[in-house]
Motif scaffolding. Structure first.
Motif, short mmCIF file in Angstrom:
data_model
loop_
_atom_site.label_atom_id
_atom_site.label_comp_id
_atom_site.label_asym_id
_atom_site.label_seq_id
_atom_site.Cartn_x
_atom_site.Cartn_y
_atom_site.Cartn_z
N UNK A 244 -50.06 -86.74 -8.06
CA UNK A 244 -49.51 -85.94 -9.16
C UNK A 244 -48.31 -85.13 -8.69
N UNK A 245 -47.59 -84.55 -9.63
CA UNK A 245 -46.49 -83.65 -9.30
C UNK A 245 -46.54 -82.45 -10.23
N UNK A 246 -45.80 -81.39 -9.87
CA UNK A 246 -45.69 -80.19 -10.70
C UNK A 246 -47.06 -79.60 -11.05
N UNK A 247 -47.98 -79.64 -10.12
CA UNK A 247 -49.32 -79.13 -10.38
C UNK A 247 -49.38 -77.63 -10.14
N UNK A 248 -50.52 -77.04 -10.45
CA UNK A 248 -50.74 -75.62 -10.19
C UNK A 248 -50.64 -75.32 -8.71
N UNK A 249 -50.92 -76.31 -7.86
CA UNK A 249 -50.90 -76.12 -6.41
C UNK A 249 -49.58 -76.54 -5.78
N UNK A 250 -48.58 -76.92 -6.57
CA UNK A 250 -47.25 -77.27 -6.06
C UNK A 250 -46.25 -76.20 -6.49
N UNK A 251 -45.24 -76.00 -5.68
CA UNK A 251 -44.16 -75.08 -6.04
C UNK A 251 -42.86 -75.81 -6.30
N UNK A 252 -42.93 -76.99 -6.90
CA UNK A 252 -41.77 -77.88 -7.04
C UNK A 252 -40.56 -77.17 -7.64
N UNK A 253 -39.45 -77.20 -6.89
CA UNK A 253 -38.23 -76.49 -7.28
C UNK A 253 -37.02 -77.36 -7.00
N UNK A 254 -36.06 -77.35 -7.92
CA UNK A 254 -34.82 -78.11 -7.76
C UNK A 254 -33.63 -77.18 -7.95
N UNK A 255 -32.76 -77.13 -6.94
CA UNK A 255 -31.48 -76.43 -7.03
C UNK A 255 -30.41 -77.45 -7.38
N UNK A 256 -29.41 -77.04 -8.13
CA UNK A 256 -28.26 -77.90 -8.42
C UNK A 256 -26.98 -77.17 -8.04
N UNK A 257 -26.15 -77.82 -7.24
CA UNK A 257 -24.87 -77.27 -6.79
C UNK A 257 -23.74 -78.17 -7.27
N UNK A 258 -22.70 -77.58 -7.83
CA UNK A 258 -21.53 -78.33 -8.30
C UNK A 258 -20.29 -77.78 -7.61
N UNK A 259 -19.66 -78.62 -6.78
CA UNK A 259 -18.52 -78.15 -5.99
C UNK A 259 -17.24 -78.08 -6.80
N UNK A 260 -17.17 -78.79 -7.96
CA UNK A 260 -16.09 -78.59 -8.91
C UNK A 260 -14.76 -79.22 -8.57
N UNK A 261 -14.78 -80.48 -8.10
CA UNK A 261 -13.51 -81.13 -7.79
C UNK A 261 -13.18 -82.31 -8.71
N UNK A 262 -14.15 -82.80 -9.48
CA UNK A 262 -13.93 -83.95 -10.36
C UNK A 262 -14.24 -83.55 -11.80
N UNK A 263 -13.27 -83.80 -12.69
CA UNK A 263 -13.44 -83.48 -14.10
C UNK A 263 -14.30 -84.54 -14.78
N UNK A 264 -15.20 -84.10 -15.62
CA UNK A 264 -15.92 -85.01 -16.51
C UNK A 264 -15.10 -85.24 -17.77
N UNK A 265 -15.39 -86.32 -18.46
CA UNK A 265 -14.72 -86.60 -19.73
C UNK A 265 -15.24 -85.64 -20.79
#
Length: 313
Positions: A244-265
């Motif tokens: 399983x994932x994301x359970x009461x006994x897990x501390x699942x965490x995701x960081x997102x970093x954007x360096x900002x060099x490429x423009x999206x459409x």
């Protein structure tokens, strides 16, 4: 498979100890100055530091370093070492008289796995991991497996976990990379059958807590709120890789970093939505790959606290 360092300017440093009762370490992801970041925590047992500062409604938007550490809540002290390095190098949120580095951190539970419950990461280890990251060259290879915050990582309290990384390059030139520390209650899905790996039956809650920590990085230009949504979407990669994932006994965490060099459409609303959906889908894919890389790279260890084998060996 690539690495998170395929995102230009992103560097990774590890420090670990694995003798005399130690089995733990610190990993620092050091992005280029001005990198925008956010985080999404979905596990029920997190140990984090400064994650509230990354909310899209708060004052700051830039992230100076991300610290992933062992030692549970005790290990969060290692973030102060990374913060010290950032201050010495004038990296941080400018205030009268100096800077305040924005250094969020998250920890896995690995206490006592080397035999000594008091052997846990220190501020000096956080500083050393940041120095190691800063000393790396652009696009460097990332050490995987039993290193850094993955040194004491386990899966299902039985199998060795570790650090993994991967990257994807999209058609528009956007690079999406991820680094994962796999210390999960669950085990990898068995992709050869319709169900879950039979070994997942061993993933029963116990006295030890668990966590999968992830840093997603991209060279795209994103706002803080878009980083937050990308971090949220990337959690799907954890669920695709581990059960399983994301359970009461897990501390699942995701960081997102954007360096900002490429423009999206962003020529119109439809184009903006499609650009973000494509990027966020890639983030989930690359997180899954990074987790599986961490599982495959982990090596068996023996300590006074136990024997931890390699999954699938």
């Amino acid at each position: 498979m690539g690495a998170i360092t395929d995102v230009p300017g992103v560097r990774v440093g590890h420090v670990q100890k694995s003798d005399d009762g130690w089995l733990t370490g610190v990993t620092v992801v050091l992005p280029p100055p001005g990198t925008v970041g956010s985080v999404d925590v979905q596990g029920g047992g997190p140990a984090t530091h400064e994650t509230d500062a990354l909310d899209p409604t708060t004052l700051v938007s830039a992230v100076d370093a991300v610290v992933l550490t062992g030692g549970s809540a005790y290990g969060l002290a290692s973030a102060s070492g990374a913060q010290r390095w950032c201050e010495e190098n004038n990296r941080g949120f400018v205030v009268p008289g100096g800077v305040v580095p924005i250094v969020p951190a998250a920890a896995i539970f690995d206490l006592g796995r080397g035999g000594d419950f008091s052997a846990r990461p220190t501020p000096d280890m956080g500083y050393a991991a940041t120095v190691a990251a800063a000393a790396e060259e652009e696009g460097h290879d990332v050490e995987r497996g039993n290193v850094g915050a993955g040194t004491g990582a386990l899966m299902a309290r039985t199998y060795k976990g570790g650090v993994g990384t991967a990257s994807i390059i999209l058609d528009n030139g956007v690079v999406v990379g991820a680094l994962a520390v796999v210390n999960a209650l669950g085990l990898p899905f068995d992709t050869t059958t319709q169900g879950v790996s039979a070994a997942a039956a061993e993933a029963q809650p116990g006295s030890q807590l668990n966590t999968t920590l992830v840093v997603v990085a991209t060279n795209a230009i994103l706002h803080v709120a878009e980083c937050k949504r990308t971090a949220s979407a990337a959690h799907a990669g954890i669920a695709r890789a581990l059960n399983p994932s994301h359970t009461l006994a897990d501390g699942d965490s995701v960081f997102c970093l954007a360096t900002g060099s490429v423009h999206l459409d962003r020529t119109d609303e439809a184009a903006r939505q499609m650009s973000l959906i494509t990027l966020q889908s890639a983030a989930a894919d690359v997180v899954r790959l990074a987790i599986l890389d961490g599982v495959a790279s982990a090596k068996a260890v023996s300590t006074p606290a136990g024997e931890y084998g390699a999954f699938g060996a």
